[in-house]
Write a protein that holds these residues in place. Sequence first.
Motif, mmCIF file in Angstrom:
data_model
loop_
_atom_site.group_PDB
_atom_site.id
_atom_site.type_symbol
_atom_site.label_atom_id
_atom_site.label_comp_id
_atom_site.label_asym_id
_atom_site.label_seq_id
_atom_site.Cartn_x
_atom_site.Cartn_y
_atom_site.Cartn_z
ATOM 1 N N THR A 235 0.846 -1.191 0.000
ATOM 2 C CA THR A 235 0.000 0.000 0.000
ATOM 3 C C THR A 235 0.879 1.238 0.000
ATOM 4 O O THR A 235 2.074 1.176 0.341
ATOM 5 C CB THR A 235 -0.913 0.024 1.239
ATOM 6 O OG1 THR A 235 -0.106 0.133 2.416
ATOM 7 C CG2 THR A 235 -1.761 -1.228 1.317
ATOM 8 N N TRP A 236 0.295 2.372 -0.351
ATOM 9 C CA TRP A 236 1.081 3.597 -0.480
ATOM 10 C C TRP A 236 1.662 4.050 0.860
ATOM 11 O O TRP A 236 2.776 4.572 0.901
ATOM 12 C CB TRP A 236 0.219 4.718 -1.067
ATOM 13 C CG TRP A 236 -0.893 5.197 -0.169
ATOM 14 C CD1 TRP A 236 -2.160 4.739 -0.113
ATOM 15 C CD2 TRP A 236 -0.805 6.232 0.813
ATOM 16 N NE1 TRP A 236 -2.890 5.397 0.839
ATOM 17 C CE2 TRP A 236 -2.074 6.338 1.435
ATOM 18 C CE3 TRP A 236 0.211 7.084 1.246
ATOM 19 C CZ2 TRP A 236 -2.358 7.238 2.442
ATOM 20 C CZ3 TRP A 236 -0.067 7.991 2.246
ATOM 21 C CH2 TRP A 236 -1.331 8.066 2.850
ATOM 22 N N ILE A 237 0.933 3.846 1.969
ATOM 23 C CA ILE A 237 1.442 4.308 3.249
ATOM 24 C C ILE A 237 2.321 3.257 3.930
ATOM 25 O O ILE A 237 3.280 3.591 4.637
ATOM 26 C CB ILE A 237 0.279 4.706 4.183
ATOM 27 C CG1 ILE A 237 0.800 5.426 5.421
ATOM 28 C CG2 ILE A 237 -0.590 3.518 4.541
ATOM 29 C CD1 ILE A 237 -0.294 6.041 6.277
ATOM 30 N N ASN A 282 -0.600 -0.154 -5.511
ATOM 31 C CA ASN A 282 -1.371 -1.247 -6.106
ATOM 32 C C ASN A 282 -2.363 -0.708 -7.135
ATOM 33 O O ASN A 282 -2.494 0.509 -7.331
ATOM 34 C CB ASN A 282 -2.094 -2.051 -5.014
ATOM 35 C CG ASN A 282 -2.983 -1.166 -4.137
ATOM 36 O OD1 ASN A 282 -3.842 -0.450 -4.651
ATOM 37 N ND2 ASN A 282 -2.750 -1.202 -2.823
ATOM 38 N N THR A 283 -3.066 -1.607 -7.779
ATOM 39 C CA THR A 283 -3.942 -1.241 -8.894
ATOM 40 C C THR A 283 -5.101 -0.367 -8.440
ATOM 41 O O THR A 283 -5.463 0.610 -9.107
ATOM 42 C CB THR A 283 -4.500 -2.511 -9.566
ATOM 43 O OG1 THR A 283 -3.411 -3.331 -9.977
ATOM 44 C CG2 THR A 283 -5.349 -2.158 -10.772
ATOM 45 N N ARG A 284 -5.702 -0.680 -7.306
ATOM 46 C CA ARG A 284 -6.835 0.118 -6.833
ATOM 47 C C ARG A 284 -6.415 1.566 -6.564
ATOM 48 O O ARG A 284 -7.159 2.501 -6.873
ATOM 49 C CB ARG A 284 -7.422 -0.502 -5.567
ATOM 50 C CG ARG A 284 -8.110 -1.829 -5.815
ATOM 51 C CD ARG A 284 -8.817 -2.289 -4.563
ATOM 52 N NE ARG A 284 -7.896 -2.276 -3.410
ATOM 53 C CZ ARG A 284 -8.292 -2.429 -2.159
ATOM 54 N NH1 ARG A 284 -9.580 -2.562 -1.887
ATOM 55 N NH2 ARG A 284 -7.419 -2.429 -1.168
ATOM 56 N N PHE A 288 -7.870 4.971 -8.443
ATOM 57 C CA PHE A 288 -8.428 6.122 -7.729
ATOM 58 C C PHE A 288 -7.644 7.393 -8.027
ATOM 59 O O PHE A 288 -8.239 8.481 -8.160
ATOM 60 C CB PHE A 288 -8.435 5.862 -6.223
ATOM 61 C CG PHE A 288 -8.979 7.031 -5.435
ATOM 62 C CD1 PHE A 288 -10.338 7.324 -5.453
ATOM 63 C CD2 PHE A 288 -8.129 7.844 -4.711
ATOM 64 C CE1 PHE A 288 -10.840 8.399 -4.749
ATOM 65 C CE2 PHE A 288 -8.615 8.930 -4.002
ATOM 66 C CZ PHE A 288 -9.981 9.208 -4.017
ATOM 67 N N VAL A 289 -6.324 7.296 -8.133
ATOM 68 C CA VAL A 289 -5.516 8.480 -8.447
ATOM 69 C C VAL A 289 -5.902 9.032 -9.812
ATOM 70 O O VAL A 289 -6.013 10.252 -10.004
ATOM 71 C CB VAL A 289 -4.017 8.151 -8.382
ATOM 72 C CG1 VAL A 289 -3.183 9.273 -9.000
ATOM 73 C CG2 VAL A 289 -3.585 7.922 -6.952
#
Length: 513
Positions: A235-237, A282-284, A288-289
């Motif tokens: 995940t990004w965080i 990840n893809t999700r 969203f971005v």
Amino acid sequence: MGRRPERCDEYQLQEYMDTSGTSVAANGSQEWISRPQKNQMNHDNSSFTAVRWWNTVIIPKSNRHYKIWVHVILIWAIYSSFFTPIEFGFLRGLPKHLWWIDQIGQIIFMVDIAVNFFVAYRDPNTYKWTVDHQSIAIRYAKSSLIPEILACLPWDAIYRKSGDMEVMRYFLWLRLYRVRKVDAFFRRTEQNIRVNYLFTRIMKLITVELYCTHTAACIFYYLATTLPASKEEFTWIGSLTLGGYSFENFREIDLGRRYVVSLYFAIVTMATVGYGDIHAVNTREMIFVMIFVSFDMILGAYLIGNMTALIVKGSNTEKFRDRMASLKKYMNRNHLNRNLRTQLKNHVRLQYESQFTDDQVVQELPLSIRAKVSESLYVSIIERTLLFRNCSNEFINQLGMRMHEEYFLPGEVVMEQGNAVDQIYIVAGGALVEVFINPNGSDEIIANLEAESTFGEVAVLCSIPQPSTVRVVDLCKVLRIGQQAFFGIMRVYFADGRQVLNNLLKFCSTLKR
């Protein structure tokens, strides 16, 4: 040329009854409204009179207590609008102290739903205040009732009872419907000449931008928490490292730090700066971005367009504010009384809301097109008036092309007895009364002017002062034609001019009987 009624003792100088059975003050303001046969009208702006039966109560939007209630709802709407994304993204079930706050808010919103069934509204087509309970209920049911009921449901408790079904948490977003109340507050503030317009618009734009980034920050964090803790590095965080600080086991970090990091990611993405220190993993998150950046382009165009409009100063709201400010200076300079001030301000506001002054657009069209427009809008009304009965179609069409629409609020005086008159009016909707003022100062109602009635014709055609005063009882729409234009048409259509005079004489002889 109005219809002569029987003498009505219920009409008084300061108060009239409109066609819906609603008591209306002479200055056009309504503190509260109720069915007159069961309740006495109260004009005191500092008090709200309770009535016994719920089906007799109507609350006007000008009521002082209702205005206080609107501000209470506004505070809770702001809280709910900003807290709902936090509850969705950062919390899996509310702590006990927040749970109680949430329950209090939902109870207040449920009370507001009940209150809305008693609030009068202005009809967008006729611009009259609707005080019928059935009409109010149907309008509310078709517009906001269902979303507001769904927003009041205890979705946190439903989420717990359903065994922590994640899909139940998505229904929290229904509470963002309350953002409409915040938007309505900004619209009212923009029209308030006591508040700086530039400051209000800038605050609105800042609020829109902050709210969008706040919501995006909560969604960014939600996307990171939907993966199990064992995969948090994807995940990004979870994969984030800022300087020498790593965000491993980020769920254990305090809420404030997690929110600041998420808000930083949302603002950097919205600004499309792209420093590279935080990015989708990840893809999700990538999906969203992409959606968020696409939305950001629309939001950026909205913000830039509004800032440009502030510099150009061409919006209808600004023109309305400038006109109200000039009117206020005029009233202060001439020391006008309170009732007259209220009538002037209400009339200017009615012009702004109805936009009926835009008939100049039609006047600039070619004559042939104007003739078709007037035939569609005015000719049928003119034909049914007693004054123009048995006149030729050409004469009536010429009258229709030179007619102008005007609206008047209850309590306004359109014509005063003894004044010189240079306009003839036709009532297209609403109701007025024709009052004769006796030498001793007492008033006597001599006619009810309803749809298809005329007034001002006696003074214009006979070249005498206006023989009576004409007051508005119910919000009315009238058609007006000037004396010069009217005589010009009569000189061309001489036979029709004689018919008009015969109709006037016939009506006057009927009154003498």
